[in-house]
Design a protein around this motif. Structure first.
Motif, mmCIF file in Angstrom:
data_model
loop_
_atom_site.group_PDB
_atom_site.id
_atom_site.type_symbol
_atom_site.label_atom_id
_atom_site.label_comp_id
_atom_site.label_asym_id
_atom_site.label_seq_id
_atom_site.Cartn_x
_atom_site.Cartn_y
_atom_site.Cartn_z
ATOM 1 N N GLY A 170 14.469 20.262 3.439
ATOM 2 C CA GLY A 170 14.126 20.635 2.071
ATOM 3 C C GLY A 170 13.074 21.712 1.927
ATOM 4 N N LYS A 171 12.454 22.122 3.026
ATOM 5 C CA LYS A 171 11.388 23.136 2.945
ATOM 6 C C LYS A 171 11.835 24.388 2.207
ATOM 7 N N ASP A 172 13.042 24.842 2.493
ATOM 8 C CA ASP A 172 13.546 26.073 1.872
ATOM 9 C C ASP A 172 13.878 25.902 0.397
ATOM 10 N N TYR A 173 13.863 24.660 -0.091
ATOM 11 C CA TYR A 173 14.231 24.384 -1.484
ATOM 12 C C TYR A 173 13.034 23.935 -2.313
ATOM 13 N N GLY A 174 11.843 24.009 -1.741
ATOM 14 C CA GLY A 174 10.641 23.617 -2.470
ATOM 15 C C GLY A 174 10.373 22.130 -2.472
ATOM 16 N N LEU A 175 11.010 21.380 -1.561
ATOM 17 C CA LEU A 175 10.838 19.933 -1.525
ATOM 18 C C LEU A 175 9.421 19.550 -1.096
ATOM 19 N N ILE A 176 8.816 18.620 -1.844
ATOM 20 C CA ILE A 176 7.529 18.051 -1.457
ATOM 21 C C ILE A 176 7.587 16.534 -1.617
ATOM 22 N N PRO A 177 6.765 15.811 -0.840
ATOM 23 C CA PRO A 177 6.704 14.359 -1.041
ATOM 24 C C PRO A 177 5.989 14.049 -2.351
ATOM 25 N N CYS A 178 6.419 12.997 -3.016
ATOM 26 C CA CYS A 178 5.874 12.629 -4.326
ATOM 27 C C CYS A 178 5.470 11.159 -4.323
ATOM 28 N N GLY A 179 4.447 10.834 -5.098
ATOM 29 C CA GLY A 179 3.923 9.475 -5.123
ATOM 30 C C GLY A 179 4.224 8.709 -6.391
ATOM 31 N N LEU A 180 3.591 7.551 -6.509
ATOM 32 C CA LEU A 180 3.822 6.654 -7.640
ATOM 33 C C LEU A 180 3.421 7.283 -8.970
ATOM 34 N N GLY A 181 2.390 8.121 -8.956
ATOM 35 C CA GLY A 181 1.925 8.736 -10.195
ATOM 36 C C GLY A 181 3.004 9.562 -10.851
ATOM 37 N N ALA A 182 3.633 10.447 -10.067
ATOM 38 C CA ALA A 182 4.704 11.287 -10.606
ATOM 39 C C ALA A 182 5.927 10.457 -10.961
ATOM 40 N N ARG A 183 6.189 9.424 -10.186
ATOM 41 C CA ARG A 183 7.335 8.557 -10.494
ATOM 42 C C ARG A 183 7.179 7.953 -11.885
ATOM 43 N N ASP A 184 5.951 7.577 -12.238
ATOM 44 C CA ASP A 184 5.720 6.965 -13.540
ATOM 45 C C ASP A 184 5.772 7.994 -14.664
ATOM 46 N N THR A 185 5.161 9.166 -14.475
ATOM 47 C CA THR A 185 5.199 10.171 -15.547
ATOM 48 C C THR A 185 6.621 10.693 -15.758
ATOM 49 N N LEU A 186 7.394 10.786 -14.688
ATOM 50 C CA LEU A 186 8.785 11.243 -14.805
ATOM 51 C C LEU A 186 9.636 10.242 -15.588
ATOM 52 N N ARG A 187 9.498 8.957 -15.258
ATOM 53 C CA ARG A 187 10.332 7.950 -15.941
ATOM 54 C C ARG A 187 9.929 7.839 -17.404
ATOM 55 N N LEU A 188 8.619 7.992 -17.694
ATOM 56 C CA LEU A 188 8.184 7.930 -19.092
ATOM 57 C C LEU A 188 8.717 9.124 -19.871
ATOM 58 N N THR A 198 0.866 -1.174 0.000
ATOM 59 C CA THR A 198 0.000 0.000 0.000
ATOM 60 C C THR A 198 0.902 1.222 0.000
ATOM 61 N N LEU A 199 0.821 2.006 -1.078
ATOM 62 C CA LEU A 199 1.754 3.115 -1.288
ATOM 63 C C LEU A 199 0.998 4.358 -1.759
ATOM 64 N N PRO A 200 1.588 5.538 -1.573
ATOM 65 C CA PRO A 200 0.918 6.765 -2.027
ATOM 66 C C PRO A 200 1.041 6.950 -3.535
ATOM 67 N N VAL A 201 -0.099 7.170 -4.199
ATOM 68 C CA VAL A 201 -0.049 7.468 -5.637
ATOM 69 C C VAL A 201 0.164 8.963 -5.842
ATOM 70 N N GLN A 202 -0.312 9.774 -4.879
ATOM 71 C CA GLN A 202 -0.111 11.221 -4.901
ATOM 72 C C GLN A 202 -0.488 11.756 -3.526
ATOM 73 N N TYR A 203 -0.283 13.058 -3.315
ATOM 74 C CA TYR A 203 -0.608 13.688 -2.025
ATOM 75 C C TYR A 203 -1.665 14.762 -2.244
ATOM 76 N N LYS A 204 -2.569 14.901 -1.253
ATOM 77 C CA LYS A 204 -3.765 15.735 -1.442
ATOM 78 C C LYS A 204 -3.448 17.207 -1.673
ATOM 79 N N ASP A 205 -2.339 17.710 -1.112
ATOM 80 C CA ASP A 205 -2.010 19.125 -1.274
ATOM 81 C C ASP A 205 -1.229 19.423 -2.554
ATOM 82 N N SER A 206 -0.961 18.385 -3.355
ATOM 83 C CA SER A 206 -0.175 18.614 -4.570
ATOM 84 C C SER A 206 -0.822 17.955 -5.779
ATOM 85 N N GLY A 207 -0.745 16.631 -5.893
ATOM 86 C CA GLY A 207 -1.245 15.941 -7.078
ATOM 87 C C GLY A 207 -0.105 15.620 -8.026
ATOM 88 N N VAL A 208 -0.386 14.763 -8.997
ATOM 89 C CA VAL A 208 0.661 14.220 -9.862
ATOM 90 C C VAL A 208 1.405 15.314 -10.629
#
Length: 361
Positions: free
Chosen positions: A217-235, A25-35
């Motif tokens: 990472g807050k000062d650098y714009g770091l956010i948690p990312c899920g499986l959705g972005a991982r897939d679109t990035l690799r593609l 069970t893994l995060p596909v995205q986060y509610k405050d951001s999205g893919v």
């Protein structure tokens, strides 16, 4: 029932939308951001992924190298300590059982990182072919793996890690590195097409490391990312995914991965089958839609009304803002710039063959 990584509760706290993937069970995205926002954060700033579902196995002993040379397609005879190498693991017919990374930790010790969905299959296959003086261990449950990806990843690591502990070269790594007080393997690798690091720590330290990276990472714009972005990035980066661009029926040579197949090696599982098959008759291509639409996996590809193959992955790529796909097609029909058509829900959509990767940074 699906497994949970040690960061399950941390994902819920961060607003992760949890889904079932590769037995976890893994995060596909986060509610405050999205893919899309997560994807663009990695391209423009930096993103943090939990990939602890990946598997880690260790070969150790006098015959560890000999085992890898026979088991895997790449050549590890010249791999230096502290370096990483991509490889395929084939069956006797030349099809791909998995693609993986090999880390050389010492002269007689190697860490292999395997795909989560293939862990049980891979481990059984590896045990089947063990020989000589070698110790094999599946250590997957002992690790948390986090990946910090994006142009500002280095600035975050530099704030947390002594300079001598930071790997300098692509596909190199440092063992026992200190990241904010957590002992890690830091690897200059990733699956996004961006500068970044993959960090391995003990399962017990996983939440601590996650929080340290997010806070720093807050000062650098770091956010948690899920499986959705991982897939679109690799593609978008033109990177193949097991079960899509490769499987147990498709050989590495048929999906444009010949660079990781060393046919001059004395022998490896699947080598004879690759020789017997001769020159590949199919290949992997990139395509970009030239009219409105989105292509997913399994769409038929046509050239001059002739069906020449099928798409293996496809989506709208957020950074380049284009609908793209990869496909396995018959060789000899198309080249870069060729106009083709892709059938989506009974309608043929115009596309063009383009160079991989799609993103040119």
């Amino acid at each position: 029932m699906d497994l949970k990584t040690p960061l399950y509760d941390a994902h819920l706290t961060a607003g992760g939308k949890m889904v079932s993937f590769a037995g976890y069970t893994l995060p596909v995205q986060y509610k405050d951001s999205g893919v899309i926002k997560e994807h663009l954060a990695v391209r423009n700033q930096v993103g943090l992924f939990d990939v602890s579902h990946m598997g880690e196995v260790v070969y150790e002993g006098k015959d560890a190298l000999a085992n890898l040379q026979y088991l895997l397609t790449n050549d590890f005879s010249n791999l230096e300590i502290g370096r990483v190498r991509y490889t395929l693991m084939c069956n006797e017919n030349g099809g791909v059982i998995d693609d993986l990374l090999v880390y050389k930790c010492a002269e007689e010790k190697y860490l292999l990182v395997i795909n989560a969905a293939n862990r049980a299959k891979d481990v059984a296959w590896m045990k089947r072919y063990l020989f000589g003086e070698v110790e094999f261990s599946d250590q997957s449950d002992q690790f948390v793996q986090l990946t910090l990806q994006g142009p500002k990843a280095k600035e975050i690591i530099e704030k947390l890690t002594p300079e001598q502990d930071i790997p300098k070269k692509y596909y190199s790594f440092t063992e026992n590195a200190d990241v904010g007080g957590v002992s890690c393997i830091i690897s200059r690798t990733g699956y996004t097409g961006e500068f970044g690091y993959e960090l391995y720590c003990s399962a017990e330290d996983g939440v601590k490391l996650w929080n340290i990276l997010l806070d720093t990472g807050k000062d650098y714009g770091l956010i948690p990312c899920g499986l959705g972005a991982r897939d679109t990035l690799r593609l978008e980066a033109g990177m193949p995914l097991y079960g899509h661009e490769m499987n147990e029926e498709i050989t590495p040579l048929e999906t444009d991965l010949a660079f990781a197949v060393k046919m001059k090696k004395e022998d490896f599982i699947g080598k004879k089958a690759l020789i017997d098959k001769g020159e590949p008759t199919i290949t992997r291509i990139g395509l970009e839609l030239t009219e409105r639409g989105i292509v997913r996996e399994g769409a038929d590809v046509y050239f001059n009304e002739k069906k020449i193959g099928q798409t293996t992955s496809g989506t709208m790529c957020p950074y380049i803002n284009k609908a793209c796909a990869m496909a396995i097609v018959e060789k000899g029909f198309v080249e870069i710039g060729s106009p083709i058509e892709v059938e989506v829900r009974g309608k043929k959509i115009k596309a063009e063959v383009v160079e991989l990767p799609f993103i040119k940074k």
